[in-house]
Write an enzyme that holds these catalytic residues in place. Structure first.
Site, PDB file in Angstrom:
ATOM      1  N   CYS A 115       2.226 -35.401  35.857  1.00  0.00           N
ATOM      2  CA  CYS A 115       1.481 -35.642  34.613  1.00  0.00           C
ATOM      3  C   CYS A 115       1.250 -37.125  34.352  1.00  0.00           C
ATOM      4  O   CYS A 115       0.346 -37.504  33.612  1.00  0.00           O
ATOM      5  CB  CYS A 115       2.227 -35.046  33.429  1.00  0.00           C
ATOM      6  SG  CYS A 115       2.483 -33.299  33.651  1.00  0.00           S
ATOM      7  N   HIS A 262      -1.410 -37.694  27.351  1.00  0.00           N
ATOM      8  CA  HIS A 262      -1.473 -36.615  28.343  1.00  0.00           C
ATOM      9  C   HIS A 262      -1.414 -35.304  27.573  1.00  0.00           C
ATOM     10  O   HIS A 262      -0.583 -35.131  26.678  1.00  0.00           O
ATOM     11  CB  HIS A 262      -0.296 -36.733  29.310  1.00  0.00           C
ATOM     12  CG  HIS A 262      -0.005 -35.456  30.029  1.00  0.00           C
ATOM     13  ND1 HIS A 262      -0.976 -34.761  30.709  1.00  0.00           N
ATOM     14  CD2 HIS A 262       1.135 -34.723  30.130  1.00  0.00           C
ATOM     15  CE1 HIS A 262      -0.440 -33.665  31.217  1.00  0.00           C
ATOM     16  NE2 HIS A 262       0.837 -33.614  30.883  1.00  0.00           N
ATOM     17  N   ASN A 292      -3.113 -27.606  30.001  1.00  0.00           N
ATOM     18  CA  ASN A 292      -2.522 -28.825  30.561  1.00  0.00           C
ATOM     19  C   ASN A 292      -3.017 -28.964  32.001  1.00  0.00           C
ATOM     20  O   ASN A 292      -2.697 -28.130  32.846  1.00  0.00           O
ATOM     21  CB  ASN A 292      -0.998 -28.678  30.494  1.00  0.00           C
ATOM     22  CG  ASN A 292      -0.243 -29.861  31.080  1.00  0.00           C
ATOM     23  OD1 ASN A 292      -0.768 -30.595  31.909  1.00  0.00           O
ATOM     24  ND2 ASN A 292       1.001 -30.016  30.667  1.00  0.00           N
TER      25      ASN A 292
HETATM   26  N1  ACO Z   1       4.153 -15.277  25.878  1.00  0.00           N
HETATM   27  C1  ACO Z   1       4.988 -14.611  25.082  1.00  0.00           C
HETATM   28  N2  ACO Z   1       6.304 -14.847  25.041  1.00  0.00           N
HETATM   29  C2  ACO Z   1       6.785 -15.809  25.856  1.00  0.00           C
HETATM   30  C3  ACO Z   1       5.968 -16.539  26.713  1.00  0.00           C
HETATM   31  C4  ACO Z   1       4.593 -16.246  26.714  1.00  0.00           C
HETATM   32  N3  ACO Z   1       3.718 -16.894  27.486  1.00  0.00           N
HETATM   33  N4  ACO Z   1       6.719 -17.421  27.383  1.00  0.00           N
HETATM   34  C5  ACO Z   1       7.986 -17.252  26.965  1.00  0.00           C
HETATM   35  N5  ACO Z   1       8.027 -16.284  26.041  1.00  0.00           N
HETATM   36  C6  ACO Z   1       9.187 -15.766  25.321  1.00  0.00           C
HETATM   37  C7  ACO Z   1      10.483 -16.065  26.018  1.00  0.00           C
HETATM   38  O1  ACO Z   1      10.783 -15.088  26.977  1.00  0.00           O
HETATM   39  C8  ACO Z   1      11.467 -16.044  24.862  1.00  0.00           C
HETATM   40  O2  ACO Z   1      11.757 -14.709  24.544  1.00  0.00           O
HETATM   41  P1  ACO Z   1      13.252 -14.295  24.086  1.00  0.00           P
HETATM   42  O3  ACO Z   1      13.493 -15.064  22.821  1.00  0.00           O
HETATM   43  O4  ACO Z   1      13.140 -12.830  23.903  1.00  0.00           O
HETATM   44  O5  ACO Z   1      14.148 -14.712  25.203  1.00  0.00           O
HETATM   45  C9  ACO Z   1      10.663 -16.606  23.696  1.00  0.00           C
HETATM   46  O6  ACO Z   1       9.278 -16.454  24.074  1.00  0.00           O
HETATM   47  C10 ACO Z   1      10.946 -18.048  23.414  1.00  0.00           C
HETATM   48  O7  ACO Z   1      10.919 -18.769  24.651  1.00  0.00           O
HETATM   49  P2  ACO Z   1      11.237 -20.288  24.730  1.00  0.00           P
HETATM   50  O8  ACO Z   1      11.085 -20.728  26.155  1.00  0.00           O
HETATM   51  O9  ACO Z   1      12.523 -20.578  24.038  1.00  0.00           O
HETATM   52  O10 ACO Z   1      10.034 -20.840  23.845  1.00  0.00           O
HETATM   53  P3  ACO Z   1       9.812 -22.267  23.293  1.00  0.00           P
HETATM   54  O11 ACO Z   1       9.707 -22.164  21.835  1.00  0.00           O
HETATM   55  O12 ACO Z   1      10.731 -23.276  23.885  1.00  0.00           O
HETATM   56  O13 ACO Z   1       8.354 -22.564  23.859  1.00  0.00           O
HETATM   57  C11 ACO Z   1       7.285 -23.875  25.550  1.00  0.00           C
HETATM   58  C12 ACO Z   1       8.148 -22.644  25.246  1.00  0.00           C
HETATM   59  C13 ACO Z   1       5.922 -23.689  24.920  1.00  0.00           C
HETATM   60  C14 ACO Z   1       7.138 -23.954  27.054  1.00  0.00           C
HETATM   61  C15 ACO Z   1       7.982 -25.109  24.958  1.00  0.00           C
HETATM   62  O14 ACO Z   1       9.304 -25.198  25.378  1.00  0.00           O
HETATM   63  C16 ACO Z   1       7.272 -26.359  25.327  1.00  0.00           C
HETATM   64  O15 ACO Z   1       6.154 -26.591  24.897  1.00  0.00           O
HETATM   65  N6  ACO Z   1       7.903 -27.210  26.122  1.00  0.00           N
HETATM   66  C17 ACO Z   1       7.257 -28.407  26.620  1.00  0.00           C
HETATM   67  C18 ACO Z   1       6.585 -28.001  27.835  1.00  0.00           C
HETATM   68  C19 ACO Z   1       5.517 -28.914  28.186  1.00  0.00           C
HETATM   69  O16 ACO Z   1       4.845 -29.500  27.380  1.00  0.00           O
HETATM   70  N7  ACO Z   1       5.356 -29.021  29.462  1.00  0.00           N
HETATM   71  C20 ACO Z   1       4.384 -29.801  29.991  1.00  0.00           C
HETATM   72  C21 ACO Z   1       4.785 -31.245  29.966  1.00  0.00           C
HETATM   73  S1  ACO Z   1       5.088 -31.888  31.445  1.00  0.00           S
HETATM   74  C22 ACO Z   1       3.743 -31.597  32.316  1.00  0.00           C
HETATM   75  O17 ACO Z   1       2.656 -31.692  31.801  1.00  0.00           O
HETATM   76  C23 ACO Z   1       3.918 -31.211  33.740  1.00  0.00           C
END
Ligand code: ACO
Length: 335
Positions: A115, A262, A292
């Site tokens: 990224c 980004h 992204n």
């Molecule tokens: N649809 C529906 N439910 C989902 C999905 C989906 N696509 N993905 C995960 N879930 C579920 C999980 O299984 C979990 O269920 P559970 O509570 O029954 O176990 C629940 O949703 C919550 O999951 P979390 O992973 O805890 O969700 P979180 O609130 O942390 O959101 C996310 C996940 C969006 C990935 C968040 O952590 C985030 O934005 N992190 C930053 C990631 C990022 O920006 N990455 C890119 C930057 S680096 C780069 O660009 C390479």
């Protein structure tokens, strides 16, 4: 010592739009979850047979950037190509773009900083131009994520975030003091390499071995992301590296005309916007449309902001990135 400026910008995304509802047809997810967590409404995916690949898209964006710089491919002295999704294990995408654009035997350098790849690439270009070694450097960020994502419920927390596309900039020698790329700032922290990674296949760990070692449900040739850990580190590093850039140039957040973060996640951008007290006009986001796109996200966003007239001569433009590695960086530009 010369100065350097961005003289041309271009972007390209595949035509095929994949909405959140489209994803919900192949995995257990829904529009509300995706929009609430990431802000993403749709993304582009290469469609089999549409002729696109990481380097084809990169070449298309590059061609536009070179034309807009009022240059020809013969004027380019160096290609810097950033991607985490090259279409060949080796060689890298830079030489493929060189061949596609029928360029002479100029050097082509590939950057593997995910990224942060575009900001790293821009910094490389900036150094070569400022030292006088090269006059025009082409910097490309391009990604074909859709070809390597786990499009089942197992991979949903990663797969819904990423999209395909490419962006490019031409960095050109200038003699205008106090304008152009004022400074770039780069960092990395390998301690967290595995928190956002794709481990296999890699040399010494090829596919048959991986399949033999791992149960079918845990094959490490799909990307892994520790989402919450990434989020927490991203907001801290984004803020630090923007501050570092501003302080180096004796500027304050109030001097920023346009921050182009980004496009990792709309919530991360909003957090950074709030932290620096910036208005909606001072931050550009288009993750809603493209997801992204990793190394391509900043040049696609920068190109769109410029096309929409949101960046004018004299504006202070700040680019900031964070991603796998972890790596992060910023660029402070007087347009
Ligand atoms: N649809 C529906 N439910 C989902 C999905 C989906 N696509 N993905 C995960 N879930 C579920 C999980 O299984 C979990 O269920 P559970 O509570 O029954 O176990 C629940 O949703 C919550 O999951 P979390 O992973 O805890 O969700 P979180 O609130 O942390 O959101 C996310 C996940 C969006 C990935 C968040 O952590 C985030 O934005 N992190 C930053 C990631 C990022 O920006 N990455 C890119 C930057 S680096 C780069 O660009 C390479």
């Amino acid at each position: 010592m010369y100065t350097s400026k961005i003289s041309g910008l271009g972007s390209y995304v595949p035509e095929n739009i994949v909405t959140n509802d489209d994803l919900a047809k192949v995995m257990d997810t829904n529009d509300e979850w995706i929009q609430e967590r990431t802000g993403i409404q749709q993304r582009r995916h290469i469609k089999k047979g549409d002729g696109n690949s990481t380097s084809v898209m990169g070449a298309k964006a590059a061609k536009i950037a070179i034309d807009r710089a009022n240059l020809t491919t013969d004027d380019i002295d160096l290609i810097v190509f950033a991607t985490l999704s090259p279409e060949m294990y080796f060689p890298g995408g830079g030489v493929q773009v060189q061949e596609m654009l029928n360029m002479s035997t100029i050097p082509a350098l590939d950057v593997r900083n995910q990224c942060s790849g575009f900001v790293y690439g821009l910094s490389v270009a900036d150094q070569f131009v400022k030292t006088g070694m090269y006059k025009n450097v082409l910097v490309i960020g391009s990604e074909n994520h859709s070809g390597g994502l786990d499009m089942t419920t197992r991979g949903r927390s990663v797969s819904v975030i990423f999209g395909d596309g490419a962006g490019a900039a031409v960095v050109t020698r200038s003699d205008k003091e106090g304008s152009g790329i004022l400074s770039t700032h780069l960092h990395s922290e390998g301690a967290h390499a595995k928190e956002l990674s794709l481990e296999g296949p890699n040399t010494g760990h090829w596919v048959p071995e991986i399949i033999a070692e791992n149960p079918q449900e845990d094959i490490p040739y799909y990307p892994y992301m520790n989402g919450q850990f990434v989020f927490k580190n991203a907001v801290v590093r984004f803020s630090e590296v923007i501050n570092e850039g501003l302080q180096t140039n004796e500027l304050t957040p109030g001097d920023i005309n346009m921050l182009i973060p980004h496009q990792a996640n709309l919530r991360i951008s909003q957090f950074v916007q709030k932290k620096f007290g910036l208005s909606d006009d001072q931050v550009f986001n288009n993750i809603q449309k493209y997801g992204n796109t990793t190394a391509a996200s900043i040049p696609i966003a920068l190109t769109e902001a410029w096309e929409q007239g949101k960046i004018k001569e004299g504006d202070l433009v700040v680019l900031a990135a964070f991603g796998s590695g972890f790596t992060w960086g910023s660029a402070i530009i007087r347009w």
